[in-house]
Write an enzyme that holds these catalytic residues in place. Structure first.
Site, PDB file in Angstrom:
ATOM      1  N   CYS A 244      -2.371   0.239   9.919  1.00 56.28           N
ATOM      2  CA  CYS A 244      -3.418  -0.665   9.410  1.00 56.28           C
ATOM      3  C   CYS A 244      -4.425  -1.096  10.448  1.00 56.28           C
ATOM      4  O   CYS A 244      -5.550  -1.435  10.102  1.00 56.28           O
ATOM      5  CB  CYS A 244      -2.810  -1.977   8.912  1.00 56.28           C
ATOM      6  SG  CYS A 244      -1.329  -1.798   8.030  1.00 56.28           S
TER       7      CYS A 244
ATOM      8  N   HIS B 171       0.832  -1.211   0.000  1.00 59.12           N
ATOM      9  CA  HIS B 171       0.000   0.000   0.000  1.00 59.12           C
ATOM     10  C   HIS B 171       0.863   1.256   0.000  1.00 59.12           C
ATOM     11  O   HIS B 171       2.015   1.225   0.436  1.00 59.12           O
ATOM     12  CB  HIS B 171      -0.864   0.044   1.269  1.00 59.12           C
ATOM     13  CG  HIS B 171      -2.000  -0.934   1.293  1.00 59.12           C
ATOM     14  ND1 HIS B 171      -2.189  -1.835   2.304  1.00 59.12           N
ATOM     15  CD2 HIS B 171      -3.032  -1.114   0.423  1.00 59.12           C
ATOM     16  CE1 HIS B 171      -3.279  -2.548   2.068  1.00 59.12           C
ATOM     17  NE2 HIS B 171      -3.802  -2.128   0.931  1.00 59.12           N
TER      18      HIS B 171
HETATM   19  C1  CIR Z   1      -3.811  -7.719   3.271  1.00 62.67           C
HETATM   20  O1  CIR Z   1      -3.030  -8.211   2.442  1.00 62.67           O
HETATM   21  O2  CIR Z   1      -4.832  -7.118   2.924  1.00 62.67           O
HETATM   22  C2  CIR Z   1      -3.478  -7.876   4.746  1.00 62.67           C
HETATM   23  N1  CIR Z   1      -2.843  -9.139   4.952  1.00 62.67           N
HETATM   24  C3  CIR Z   1      -2.586  -6.769   5.218  1.00 62.67           C
HETATM   25  C4  CIR Z   1      -3.229  -5.427   5.126  1.00 62.67           C
HETATM   26  C5  CIR Z   1      -2.368  -4.358   5.672  1.00 62.67           C
HETATM   27  N2  CIR Z   1      -3.018  -3.120   5.598  1.00 62.67           N
HETATM   28  C6  CIR Z   1      -2.408  -1.960   5.339  1.00 62.67           C
HETATM   29  O3  CIR Z   1      -1.235  -1.926   5.018  1.00 62.67           O
HETATM   30  N3  CIR Z   1      -3.147  -0.866   5.365  1.00 62.67           N
END
Ligand code: CIR
Length: 256
Positions: free
Chosen positions: A247, A160
């Protein structure tokens, strides 16, 4: 007062989405302890933490940041780029509707909240494997009438936008320029992460201090030397799920 919406660790977090990382076993108990300490840190900075458990059936339900973008004026529900995460939206929307009017990003547009960096009235949207141009366009259509300037940023090699760049104050961004096109950030002071710590750019400024994930000592030292008060938070288990500090919460102003 500021609220932080968070979510309990889903029992199936070991089935989470992974894009750039090899799967490693996540110790549920340790993840819970680290998440509880994260929530305590937010509380210690004056935030009211609301911990939800609406998405415990979703392996990635912990990562609430991706599900909505909350501004003073409204909340925008994301349409997550990973199909397995789309079912997380209704539960978070139900909570946010208590505080904000709701807008939505709708298919075929996709957008993850982790790709949206808001600095004052400037909004940067990462074009990533999760957020497409239609998602950025939809966000712009919602925010432009509210006086926000929306800029797109190419993201490469990282999940992201906010894995690559975050604000440590209104004028200063912590970033790894290798993962993004830095041109849209020309008007900011850019602090780069230490060369040997490429994943260190996900900072969370809260209540006058800057939270950084433990394990990036050179970057922490660099930010400290610039005069910021840095606090380290151990999120090692959560990092195995490709999560960072931002996150695991959605932070916003609320009157009640
Ligand atoms: C994903 O791949 O969606 C989750 N395992 C990790 C999300 C992390 N979120 C973020 O960086 N905002």
């Amino acid at each position: 007062m500021k609220l932080a919406l968070t979510h309990a660790i889903p029992p199936k977090i070991n089935d989470c989405q992974l894009t750039h990382l090899e799967r490693q076993p996540i110790d549920l108990k340790l993840a819970e302890e680290q998440h509880a300490a994260y929530c305590d840190t937010l509380r210690s900075r004056g935030l009211k933490v609301i911990e939800l458990d609406v998405n415990t059936d979703y392996p990635d339900g912990l990562f609430v940041e991706d599900i909505a973008v909350v501004l003073d004026e409204l909340a925008i529900m994301a349409n997550p780029g990973a199909e397995t995460r789309r079912g997380e939206v209704p539960g978070i929307e139900m909570e946010l509707a208590k505080y904000r009017d709701i807008s939505r990003i709708e298919a075929p547009a996709t957008l993850d909240g982790g790709d949206v960096l808001v600095v004052g009235k400037r909004v940067f949207v990462g074009l990533s494997i999760r957020t497409n141009r239609m998602g950025a366009g939809a966000l712009q259509r919602i925010l432009k009438p509210l006086g926000y300037q929306v800029h797109t940023v190419r993201v490469k090699g990282v999940l992201h936008l906010k894995s690559a760049i975050t604000a440590i104050d209104e004028a200063t961004l912590l970033c790894n320029p290798h993962f993004i096109d830095s041109a849209p950030f020309a008007n900011f002071r850019l602090v780069t992460v230490a060369a040997n710590e490429p994943w260190a750019a996900n900072a969370l400024p809260v209540g006058g201090i800057v939270l950084l994930a433990d394990g990036f000592p050179f970057t922490a030292e660099k930010v400290t030397r610039l005069g910021y008060r840095v606090q380290l938070v151990d999120i090692r288990e959560i990092q195995k799920a490709e999560g960072g500090l931002t996150c695991s919460s959605i932070i916003f102003r609320a009157d009640n």
